[in-house]
Design a protein around this motif. Sequence first.
Motif, PDB file in Angstrom:
ATOM      1  N   ILE A 101       0.841  -1.190   0.000  1.00 26.28           N
ATOM      2  CA  ILE A 101       0.000   0.000   0.000  1.00 26.28           C
ATOM      3  C   ILE A 101       0.879   1.244   0.000  1.00 26.28           C
ATOM      4  O   ILE A 101       1.859   1.335   0.745  1.00 26.28           O
ATOM      5  N   HIS A 229      -6.209   5.049  -6.575  1.00 26.12           N
ATOM      6  CA  HIS A 229      -6.666   4.232  -5.441  1.00 26.12           C
ATOM      7  C   HIS A 229      -5.814   4.460  -4.197  1.00 26.12           C
ATOM      8  O   HIS A 229      -6.257   4.209  -3.073  1.00 26.12           O
ATOM      9  N   ASN A 230      -4.584   4.969  -4.381  1.00 27.34           N
ATOM     10  CA  ASN A 230      -3.738   5.236  -3.216  1.00 27.34           C
ATOM     11  C   ASN A 230      -4.272   6.379  -2.360  1.00 27.34           C
ATOM     12  O   ASN A 230      -3.900   6.508  -1.184  1.00 27.34           O
ATOM     13  N   ASP A 233      -6.339   4.420  -0.105  1.00 29.12           N
ATOM     14  CA  ASP A 233      -5.444   3.736   0.830  1.00 29.12           C
ATOM     15  C   ASP A 233      -4.999   4.685   1.950  1.00 29.12           C
ATOM     16  O   ASP A 233      -4.922   4.303   3.121  1.00 29.12           O
ATOM     17  N   THR A 237      -5.807   4.183   5.929  1.00 31.46           N
ATOM     18  CA  THR A 237      -4.691   4.029   6.863  1.00 31.46           C
ATOM     19  C   THR A 237      -4.709   5.128   7.926  1.00 31.46           C
ATOM     20  O   THR A 237      -4.484   4.865   9.117  1.00 31.46           O
ATOM     21  N   TYR A 264      -5.270  -2.777   6.022  1.00 29.46           N
ATOM     22  CA  TYR A 264      -4.822  -1.464   6.479  1.00 29.46           C
ATOM     23  C   TYR A 264      -4.289  -1.526   7.910  1.00 29.46           C
ATOM     24  O   TYR A 264      -3.421  -0.747   8.284  1.00 29.46           O
ATOM     25  N   TYR A 267      -0.823  -2.817   7.533  1.00 26.52           N
ATOM     26  CA  TYR A 267       0.106  -1.814   7.016  1.00 26.52           C
ATOM     27  C   TYR A 267       0.575  -0.867   8.104  1.00 26.52           C
ATOM     28  O   TYR A 267       1.721  -0.423   8.116  1.00 26.52           O
TER      29      TYR A 267
END
Length: 285
Positions: A101, A229-230, A233, A237, A264, A267
């Motif tokens: 991610i 899409h990040n 993310d 997060t 998430y 991560y």
Amino acid sequence: MNKDEALNKFTFMMEYRNLSSNTIHMYQWYLSQMFDFYQLEDVSILNVSMVQNYVVHMKQTYAPASLNAMVSAIRYFFDVVLETPLSRRQFPNILYDPVEITVFTEEQIHLLLDTKDVRLRVFLLLGLDAGLRVGEVARLKVSDIDSKNMLLHIRNSKRGKSRKVPLSNALLNALRKYWIVYRPDKNGYLFPAGHSYSKNPYINQNYINTLFRKHIKQFSFYIPHIRFHNLRDTYATLMIKNDCNIFTLKKLLGHSSFSSTSRYIKYDISDLAQAPVLSSLLEIE
């Protein structure tokens, strides 16, 4: 059953299930490619050995995530068209390590949002501040903005699911500035298609992706695999880091299972530096 008959039935069943237009198009593409590969006059002769060999062959072309989308399309085709369901044991998903991610830092977020393009800024905030997928951004309607209750309505998204997410003051202000410039039809889509001949009445999500990539390439932190899409993310997060529980986050992201949301948690390793180690607990030197 010839190729066209099979695809027509397959499309009808996907529309009946209310799958998204993007999923329908993608599944049609995967099936058409396989039919062409085998040059089938009668697609009903397909069997598990043939589709397994096809997926192995396509490993040279597709990444594992795309292969698994292909597997899902083929499995669904066997189920609803050929009416000979494939078990996951017969035709399993491809195992792979997910792409790491990418999460933007606070400084990077401020740089991204520092743009005079009011529409681009709304796109960015819908990803960063509301956690929307790019397809959800494209399909938003003006009526989905509930400024009275400060909510965004996300309708018929992935797997036909709908949800509501909080509408922040920053996003609402950006939407109002966008409205002044673009004046979309209050009864239509927030981001209408740019051309009358477009397939859909709303903006093409690939255009949003292209606009995002063009914008981010100007920054030193750009790397080739960064995508829209990040932004989602980053939203997820940071929500976890700020003590949003996984049950709430699952609802906000519109996930069907906790496994999608739990990535998430995996991560976020910010708490690991403070975690005790066994030698210290047992006073081992």
